[in-house]
Design a protein around this motif. Structure first.
Motif, PDB file in Angstrom:
ATOM      1  N   ASN A 137      43.396  46.246  49.191  1.00  0.00           N
ATOM      2  CA  ASN A 137      42.330  45.375  49.351  1.00  0.00           C
ATOM      3  C   ASN A 137      41.996  44.378  48.141  1.00  0.00           C
ATOM      4  O   ASN A 137      41.089  43.753  47.965  1.00  0.00           O
TER       5      ASN A 137
ATOM      6  N   ARG B 237      42.349  46.726  36.030  1.00  0.00           N
ATOM      7  CA  ARG B 237      41.813  48.098  36.136  1.00  0.00           C
ATOM      8  C   ARG B 237      40.331  48.071  35.966  1.00  0.00           C
ATOM      9  O   ARG B 237      39.606  48.836  36.628  1.00  0.00           O
ATOM     10  N   GLU B 238      39.662  47.198  35.743  1.00  0.00           N
ATOM     11  CA  GLU B 238      38.149  46.669  35.769  1.00  0.00           C
ATOM     12  C   GLU B 238      37.939  46.550  37.543  1.00  0.00           C
ATOM     13  O   GLU B 238      37.050  47.385  37.958  1.00  0.00           O
TER      14      GLU B 238
ATOM     15  N   TYR C 294      49.664  51.572  40.243  1.00  0.00           N
ATOM     16  CA  TYR C 294      48.669  51.432  41.171  1.00  0.00           C
ATOM     17  C   TYR C 294      48.954  50.604  42.520  1.00  0.00           C
ATOM     18  O   TYR C 294      50.128  49.647  42.103  1.00  0.00           O
TER      19      TYR C 294
ATOM     20  N   ILE D 141      39.382  48.280  39.521  1.00  0.00           N
ATOM     21  CA  ILE D 141      39.498  49.533  40.177  1.00  0.00           C
ATOM     22  C   ILE D 141      38.041  50.332  40.095  1.00  0.00           C
ATOM     23  O   ILE D 141      37.762  50.895  41.049  1.00  0.00           O
ATOM     24  N   SER D 142      37.481  49.999  39.046  1.00  0.00           N
ATOM     25  CA  SER D 142      36.145  50.719  38.631  1.00  0.00           C
ATOM     26  C   SER D 142      35.300  50.035  39.488  1.00  0.00           C
ATOM     27  O   SER D 142      34.269  50.725  39.607  1.00  0.00           O
ATOM     28  N   GLN D 143      35.338  49.059  40.408  1.00  0.00           N
ATOM     29  CA  GLN D 143      34.470  48.672  41.189  1.00  0.00           C
ATOM     30  C   GLN D 143      34.185  49.411  42.372  1.00  0.00           C
ATOM     31  O   GLN D 143      33.187  49.323  43.079  1.00  0.00           O
ATOM     32  N   ASN D 144      35.482  50.239  42.688  1.00  0.00           N
ATOM     33  CA  ASN D 144      35.464  51.164  43.865  1.00  0.00           C
ATOM     34  C   ASN D 144      34.994  50.595  45.068  1.00  0.00           C
ATOM     35  O   ASN D 144      33.972  51.148  45.726  1.00  0.00           O
ATOM     36  N   SER D 145      35.395  49.442  45.567  1.00  0.00           N
ATOM     37  CA  SER D 145      34.948  48.895  46.814  1.00  0.00           C
ATOM     38  C   SER D 145      35.920  49.045  47.807  1.00  0.00           C
ATOM     39  O   SER D 145      37.300  48.657  47.475  1.00  0.00           O
ATOM     40  N   SER D 146      35.408  49.161  48.889  1.00  0.00           N
ATOM     41  CA  SER D 146      36.310  49.011  50.276  1.00  0.00           C
ATOM     42  C   SER D 146      36.561  47.824  50.754  1.00  0.00           C
ATOM     43  O   SER D 146      37.585  47.524  51.648  1.00  0.00           O
TER      44      SER D 146
ATOM     45  N   ASN E 177      46.907  48.738  45.562  1.00  0.00           N
ATOM     46  CA  ASN E 177      45.756  48.416  46.040  1.00  0.00           C
ATOM     47  C   ASN E 177      45.608  47.449  47.074  1.00  0.00           C
ATOM     48  O   ASN E 177      45.648  46.249  46.660  1.00  0.00           O
TER      49      ASN E 177
END
Length: 185
Positions: free
Chosen positions: A7, A74-75, A3, A77-82, A5
């Motif tokens: 952000n 992992r949690e 992964y 990631i599930s927020q799916n926030s930019s 990320n």
């Protein structure tokens, strides 16, 4: 699975340096904040009279901290926030702890550290004796707090992260400093 990320931002440092206060302020400003896993583990283990504590079974504590940090990632990631998302410590904090107490950083631990990547900028809070306090979960003395800061800095640098030291200032100014650093990217 690997992964990356950009952000996801880590706020780290030794104990009692004001990270959580700044994270609370970031959350009030509308950012998503992932809470510190280590402190939650200590509280839980104390409540059940468990052994996975830094002053009892260091290895069990470190492994729980590592897994909880990966789960927190992992949690997130599930927020799916930019928007920028902030972590009260990261996976490498568990690696740093292992190094500090002379536990083996196994291939599995190494793989987790390499597979969960955050933004390369890591915000580190320096030791600040004026605000440092111990409590039921934070038992390190001042000398240990200073050593933890240096060890965190080295661990993150060893893994290729850029260290940005957060100045000793008011909570609001520290929050603004972090946001301004991110905006400059």
């Amino acid at each position: 699975m690997k992964y990356q990320n950009d952000n996801f931002y880590i706020l780290t440092g030794g104990p009692g340096v004001g990270k959580t206060s700044v994270l609370d302020e970031l959350e009030k400003s509308g950012y998503i904040v992932m809470p510190e896993t280590a402190r939650a583990i200590i509280k839980e283990q104390m409540a059940i009279d468990g052994e996975a504590l830094p002053w009892k079974n260091k290895e069990s504590y470190m492994l729980l901290m590592l897994e909880a940090s990966a789960e927190s990632y992992r949690e997130a990631i599930s927020q799916n926030s930019s928007l920028p998302l902030f972590f009260d410590r990261g996976i490498l904090d568990a690696v740093c702890y292992a190094r500090m107490v002379r536990l083996e950083v196994s291939d599995k631990i190494q793989q987790i550290a390499e597979n969960y990547q955050y933004n390369r900028k890591v915000f580190i809070f320096p030791p600040w004796q004026d605000i440092y306090e111990t409590d039921n979960e934070r038992k390190q003395d001042w000398k240990e707090a200073e050593a933890t800061f240096e060890a965190m800095k080295k661990t993150y640098q060893d893994y290729g992260y850029e260290i940005i030291e957060v100045p000793k200032d008011t909570i609001g100014n520290r929050k603004d400093f972090i946001i301004n650093c991110i905006k400059q990217e």
